[in-house]
Write an enzyme that holds these catalytic residues in place. Structure first.
Site, mmCIF file in Angstrom:
data_model
loop_
_atom_site.group_PDB
_atom_site.id
_atom_site.type_symbol
_atom_site.label_atom_id
_atom_site.label_comp_id
_atom_site.label_asym_id
_atom_site.label_seq_id
_atom_site.Cartn_x
_atom_site.Cartn_y
_atom_site.Cartn_z
ATOM 1 N N ARG A 70 -1.329 -14.107 5.310
ATOM 2 C CA ARG A 70 -2.095 -13.457 6.395
ATOM 3 C C ARG A 70 -1.311 -13.534 7.712
ATOM 4 O O ARG A 70 -1.306 -12.597 8.501
ATOM 5 C CB ARG A 70 -3.468 -14.125 6.590
ATOM 6 C CG ARG A 70 -4.466 -13.868 5.485
ATOM 7 C CD ARG A 70 -5.027 -12.478 5.444
ATOM 8 N NE ARG A 70 -5.970 -12.175 6.495
ATOM 9 C CZ ARG A 70 -6.760 -11.101 6.485
ATOM 10 N NH1 ARG A 70 -6.701 -10.228 5.471
ATOM 11 N NH2 ARG A 70 -7.583 -10.864 7.465
ATOM 12 N N LYS A 101 0.827 -1.213 0.000
ATOM 13 C CA LYS A 101 0.000 0.000 0.000
ATOM 14 C C LYS A 101 0.866 1.270 0.000
ATOM 15 O O LYS A 101 2.075 1.205 0.269
ATOM 16 C CB LYS A 101 -0.921 -0.024 1.234
ATOM 17 C CG LYS A 101 -1.927 -1.191 1.252
ATOM 18 C CD LYS A 101 -2.812 -1.112 2.511
ATOM 19 C CE LYS A 101 -3.797 -2.237 2.612
ATOM 20 N NZ LYS A 101 -4.645 -2.150 3.830
ATOM 21 N N PHE A 151 -15.426 4.308 8.092
ATOM 22 C CA PHE A 151 -14.030 4.453 7.643
ATOM 23 C C PHE A 151 -13.869 4.254 6.134
ATOM 24 O O PHE A 151 -12.755 4.252 5.626
ATOM 25 C CB PHE A 151 -13.117 3.488 8.427
ATOM 26 C CG PHE A 151 -13.467 2.024 8.287
ATOM 27 C CD1 PHE A 151 -13.013 1.278 7.210
ATOM 28 C CD2 PHE A 151 -14.232 1.386 9.249
ATOM 29 C CE1 PHE A 151 -13.323 -0.061 7.087
ATOM 30 C CE2 PHE A 151 -14.558 0.038 9.132
ATOM 31 C CZ PHE A 151 -14.094 -0.691 8.044
ATOM 32 N N THR A 154 -5.244 -6.770 11.513
ATOM 33 C CA THR A 154 -5.591 -5.574 10.724
ATOM 34 C C THR A 154 -5.125 -4.286 11.400
ATOM 35 O O THR A 154 -4.583 -3.387 10.757
ATOM 36 C CB THR A 154 -7.139 -5.513 10.557
ATOM 37 O OG1 THR A 154 -7.582 -6.766 10.039
ATOM 38 C CG2 THR A 154 -7.559 -4.396 9.642
ATOM 39 N N HIS A 191 -2.043 -5.295 2.014
ATOM 40 C CA HIS A 191 -3.306 -6.047 1.939
ATOM 41 C C HIS A 191 -2.953 -7.496 1.636
ATOM 42 O O HIS A 191 -2.020 -7.774 0.884
ATOM 43 C CB HIS A 191 -4.180 -5.508 0.796
ATOM 44 C CG HIS A 191 -5.263 -6.477 0.411
ATOM 45 N ND1 HIS A 191 -6.435 -6.609 1.115
ATOM 46 C CD2 HIS A 191 -5.323 -7.397 -0.587
ATOM 47 C CE1 HIS A 191 -7.182 -7.550 0.570
ATOM 48 N NE2 HIS A 191 -6.525 -8.046 -0.466
ATOM 49 N N ARG A 226 2.381 -5.761 9.871
ATOM 50 C CA ARG A 226 1.486 -4.672 10.272
ATOM 51 C C ARG A 226 1.849 -4.073 11.633
ATOM 52 O O ARG A 226 1.333 -3.000 11.976
ATOM 53 C CB ARG A 226 0.040 -5.147 10.233
ATOM 54 C CG ARG A 226 -0.450 -5.250 8.780
ATOM 55 C CD ARG A 226 -1.715 -6.009 8.673
ATOM 56 N NE ARG A 226 -2.412 -5.745 7.431
ATOM 57 C CZ ARG A 226 -3.602 -6.261 7.140
ATOM 58 N NH1 ARG A 226 -4.209 -7.058 8.004
ATOM 59 N NH2 ARG A 226 -4.176 -5.993 6.002
HETATM 60 P P1 GTP Z 1 -6.962 -5.876 4.083
HETATM 61 O O1 GTP Z 1 -5.881 -6.892 3.872
HETATM 62 O O2 GTP Z 1 -6.516 -4.457 3.786
HETATM 63 O O3 GTP Z 1 -8.248 -6.247 3.389
HETATM 64 O O4 GTP Z 1 -7.243 -5.870 5.655
HETATM 65 P P2 GTP Z 1 -7.989 -6.970 6.529
HETATM 66 O O5 GTP Z 1 -8.502 -8.077 5.657
HETATM 67 O O6 GTP Z 1 -7.091 -7.330 7.646
HETATM 68 O O7 GTP Z 1 -9.196 -6.117 7.092
HETATM 69 P P3 GTP Z 1 -10.576 -5.746 6.414
HETATM 70 O O8 GTP Z 1 -10.711 -6.369 5.071
HETATM 71 O O9 GTP Z 1 -11.635 -5.992 7.410
HETATM 72 O O10 GTP Z 1 -10.440 -4.159 6.253
HETATM 73 C C1 GTP Z 1 -9.877 -3.557 5.100
HETATM 74 C C2 GTP Z 1 -9.136 -2.312 5.530
HETATM 75 O O11 GTP Z 1 -10.068 -1.399 6.098
HETATM 76 C C3 GTP Z 1 -8.095 -2.546 6.613
HETATM 77 O O12 GTP Z 1 -6.836 -2.863 6.067
HETATM 78 C C4 GTP Z 1 -8.062 -1.215 7.345
HETATM 79 O O13 GTP Z 1 -7.211 -0.291 6.675
HETATM 80 C C5 GTP Z 1 -9.498 -0.725 7.211
HETATM 81 N N1 GTP Z 1 -10.305 -1.046 8.396
HETATM 82 C C6 GTP Z 1 -10.855 -2.241 8.720
HETATM 83 N N2 GTP Z 1 -11.540 -2.174 9.879
HETATM 84 C C7 GTP Z 1 -11.422 -0.896 10.289
HETATM 85 C C8 GTP Z 1 -11.927 -0.183 11.426
HETATM 86 O O14 GTP Z 1 -12.620 -0.716 12.295
HETATM 87 N N3 GTP Z 1 -11.589 1.141 11.531
HETATM 88 C C9 GTP Z 1 -10.820 1.777 10.605
HETATM 89 N N4 GTP Z 1 -10.533 3.067 10.770
HETATM 90 N N5 GTP Z 1 -10.330 1.129 9.506
HETATM 91 C C10 GTP Z 1 -10.628 -0.169 9.351
HETATM 92 MG MG MG Z 2 -9.616 -7.754 3.915
#
Ligand code: GTP
Ligand code: MG
Length: 245
Positions: free
Chosen positions: A102, A14, A64, A108, A147, A122
């Site tokens: 992962r 990213k 968000f 996350t 991601h 992360r």
């Molecule tokens: P990705 O690999 O980026 O998809 O992350 P993830 O699979 O661990 O998490 P998810 O798909 O649920 O969320 C996608 C993205 O949204 C995350 O990488 C964060 O940047 C953002 N995000 C997710 N949950 C939250 C939250 O509760 N608050 C905020 N501010 N951002 C969030």
């Molecule tokens: Mg995700």
């Protein structure tokens, strides 16, 4: 290669990782030596709004969402330098690809990552408070550097969203492909089968496409749209495209 050996996952390096010069670190830690996974495809992408919106479709409507879209489009980290607004998209291939990446990515939320899994990628991320014009904190943005697809189904959807079949060497593709027998053009969120001024040609007869994309386009053309949106097919053909559509 067959079966589990062909597991795939999508990684995005990213804009915050690029800004902090962490690309080399991420590539090293995900290298074949450390993970047993190998590259199937890679590209540098200036993420447009259609692609960002489709990639994070599951988060539409959440508080968000808008900051997340600005973040993945590079606008948060490079507001005045469009030439630096990009991500690196990589398809990794190999047994347990989704789980392995992962695990290395970690939780996350970067604060949770630091607490629960020191050393994961992360854990190097940050949480940015978002303020309104009156300087009040109105939300947060999670800058978590990479991601990684969460499931095999998500990996398939995401890889087909970011990559055309020909971006992946033939022996490393595992999703069905088909040749288009029509021209398909895109403009103003609409699909055309003959050229419209200002439209972008998604596919020409003979071009190879994901079979599921062609099914979607055919359904839309015949007035019977399915679950998949036109934008989710068009997005990858609009990658690094500078014309307005
Ligand atoms: P990705 O690999 O980026 O998809 O992350 P993830 O699979 O661990 O998490 P998810 O798909 O649920 O969320 C996608 C993205 O949204 C995350 O990488 C964060 O940047 C953002 N995000 C997710 N949950 C939250 C939250 O509760 N608050 C905020 N501010 N951002 C969030
Ligand atoms: Mg995700």
């Amino acid at each position: 290669m067959s079966g589990k050996e062909m597991d795939k996952t999508l990684v995005l390096i990213k804009p915050d990782a690029l800004k902090n010069s962490l690309t080399g670190y991420v590539l090293s830690i995900l290298s074949e030596f450390h993970t047993g996974l190998c590259f199937a495809a890679t590209k540098i992408v200036q993420v447009n709004r259609i692609l960002a919106d489709e990639h994070y479709a599951e988060h539409r409507g959440k508080v968000f969402f808008d900051p997340l879209i600005e973040y993945i489009m590079g606008q948060s980290h490079y507001p005045k330098e469009p030439n630096k607004q990009r991500v690196i998209a990589i398809v990794y291939l190999g047994a347990d690809a989704v789980k392995k990446v992962r695990d290395i990515a970690g939780p996350t939320n970067p604060h949770v990552a630091r607490e629960q899994k020191p050393g994961c990628v992360r854990a190097l991320g940050t949480i940015v408070p978002l303020k309104n014009a009156a300087d009040e904190v109105v939300g947060t943005r999670m800058d978590n550097l990479i991601h990684a697809s969460a499931t095999d189904e998500e990996a398939e959807r995401e890889i087909k969203l970011w990559f055309k079949p020909n971006d992946i060497p033939p022996f490393l593709r595992s999703y069905p492909v088909k040749q288009s027998d029509l021209h398909y053009y895109y403009k103003g969120k609409k699909l055309f089968t003959s050229h419209e001024p200002g439209s972008i040609c998604l596919l020409a007869p003979g071009d190879l496409a994901w079979e599921s994309d062609l099914d979607t386009l055919q359904g839309i053309k015949n007035g019977k749209p399915g679950a998949q949106s036109l934008e989710s097919v068009a997005a990858k053909y609009l990658i690094n495209e500078i014309r307005e559509v």
